[in-house]
Motif scaffolding. Sequence first.
Motif, short mmCIF file in Angstrom:
data_model
loop_
_atom_site.label_atom_id
_atom_site.label_comp_id
_atom_site.label_asym_id
_atom_site.label_seq_id
_atom_site.Cartn_x
_atom_site.Cartn_y
_atom_site.Cartn_z
N ARG A 193 -16.72 -6.86 24.25
CA ARG A 193 -18.11 -6.53 23.91
C ARG A 193 -18.51 -7.03 22.53
N THR A 194 -17.49 -7.32 21.66
CA THR A 194 -17.85 -7.84 20.33
C THR A 194 -17.85 -9.37 20.32
N HIS A 195 -17.56 -9.98 21.47
CA HIS A 195 -17.67 -11.44 21.53
C HIS A 195 -19.13 -11.83 21.32
N LEU A 196 -19.31 -13.01 20.80
CA LEU A 196 -20.66 -13.53 20.58
C LEU A 196 -21.58 -13.24 21.77
N GLY A 197 -22.70 -12.66 21.44
CA GLY A 197 -23.74 -12.52 22.45
C GLY A 197 -23.53 -11.41 23.46
N THR A 198 -22.72 -10.43 23.13
CA THR A 198 -22.58 -9.32 24.07
C THR A 198 -23.24 -8.08 23.48
#
Length: 634
Positions: A193-198
């Motif tokens: 969820r902390t990946h880019l764009g989540t």
Amino acid sequence: MSKCHNLSNQCLIDKAQNEKIDLVWDRYEKMLPLCGFGEKGICCRICMKGPCRIDPFGNGPQEGICGANADTIVARNLVRMMAAGAASHASHGKEIAKTLLNVGRQTAKNYSIKDPEKLKAIAKNINIDIEGKDIHQIAREVAYESLMDYSRFEEDTCTWLTNTITKSRLEKLEGLGVALNNIESSVADIMSRTHLGTDADPINLLLAGMKTSLGDYTGMQISTHLSDVLFGTPEPVISTANLGVIKKDAVNIAVHGHNPLLSEIIVDVVDELNHEAIAAGATAGINIVGVCCTGNEVLLRRGIPMASNYLSQELTILTGALEAMVVDVQCIMPSLSKIASCYHTKMFTTMPEAKIPGATHLELHDEHALENARDIVRQSIEAFKRRDESKILIPEEKSNIIAGFSTESIVNLLSKIDSEKPLRPIIDNIVNGNIRGVVLFAGCNNVKVTQDYNFVHMAKKLLENNILILATGCGAGAFAKNSLMNSEATKEYAGESLKAVLTLLGKEAGLDVPLPPILHMGSCVDNSRGVDLAVALANELGVDLNQLPLVASAPEVMSEKAIAIGTWVTGLGVPVHIGLMPPVEGSPLVANVLTEGLKDVVDGYFIVEGDPLTAADKLTQVIEEKRAALNIPS
Ligand code: XCC
């Protein structure tokens, strides 16, 4: 800034300077000024468009290139810290659970079930029927059930969370959707969820952080209790602490890290190899000493003296009398191998996931654990022959300590007073005000403050205020080294009513001396013991954890694990003092949630206070407020 509260260590810091060896304090000074963006948590390097930095003064960019603002960036960075902490404690527990499974399968011939009664008690507690089953089958079933907490895909709450907290607390956490079903997927969820764009919603991120932090808690419970099954449940034990435990005439071997799987076996082989050390000229034989939490593990179960907590770990080598530094996982400064190379000291890494350049890697395997341990001890004896006498400087200071206060050992002690209701003596004394409340000290050392200073000064003030102290991890190490874990400390520092209680309890429990005013409960994972005791007290009193006059404190907080621990403690409803601000100041919203908003959601919250005496006053005040709310005497 003085580097170290412990004067005995200063001579070694000076020695390092003369020998032109950089220590943690030197590297810190070279790092100054620290990066302000990093300190405030507003540097984002989650993708390669950046790194992006938010201007905290409002003049420059207020959004990263993707549009994430300071709140999102700070929350993402913070929950990633929690996930790293949870992963560390969880993998520790998983290794122990896998070893128990192999013991149950009778394939781990170097390990055994040292506390079968505890294994049965655990089985009962996690609803495993033990009727007609042999001990190995019970071990297999307990291990399987524990490993399910790492692999469950149904939505049921983790077994070791469900069965170790109060019913009302469990309901609250389940209601919030943070009572996790699977430790490892909670960590993976944070990464995804902390990946880019989540996930860009700071509150949603923080809730996920709470969930993975409760995974940290679950992993700790597994680590503590399955270790007790394999290696024995701690009982009060007398030992010593500080660098003075290193002996000039011995082959000195430090065990350092967290996981007791190898250190226990090293202690096991000492007797059989002692004569080889004596033959090599070490008239005092083999001397095992502990560093950090592996040190706490073998101190509690085997009475092994504690040489150092986190920040002074390098100084053990500077004594010039350490033959080997044997490490497993976590909190091991990579600098150790470089410093060891300036001396005759052998540095051994033992876990596949923790290799350090320059160290000898001797991997621990279940089936070869005894051979691994013998090999390490024999190489240490060889190293002894290469000592340079001119480089030896061992500080004399060491403190006497009484450690080994597992929840079970506390209950055993107290049951000598009231066998029906062993917790009664503690409860009665809390209710009548002789003990005003309890503070659980945990957490690390941080180079940003003088080592151990905050722990020692807070504790003395709290004891004076008749507050009982429990301690784990490097906090416990600080108290042990500074003579606060023995009966003399009770006489010297405890307030009158606390002193009277500890003296009476010590006497009635059959000890000749007062109980120490700070009870050493073990390593960082043994914060679970503090929870067990608090849950038992809460259940006995018929209240929830948030109502107890109980506060936690990590005055020298440092590691990602400490962030995870602090978070789940608040989730259990208990206020947590920290002596340093985590990297959240770049988002007033996140900082406010941690110190205020959390209170409305889970009852617990963070109190940030750097000055130890002010912190002690604040914690005393919280305890008094909790007493008043419970309607017990002021
Ligand atoms: Fe590490 Fe456990 Fe912190 Fe010490 S206290 S510096 S985490 S060794 Ni847990």
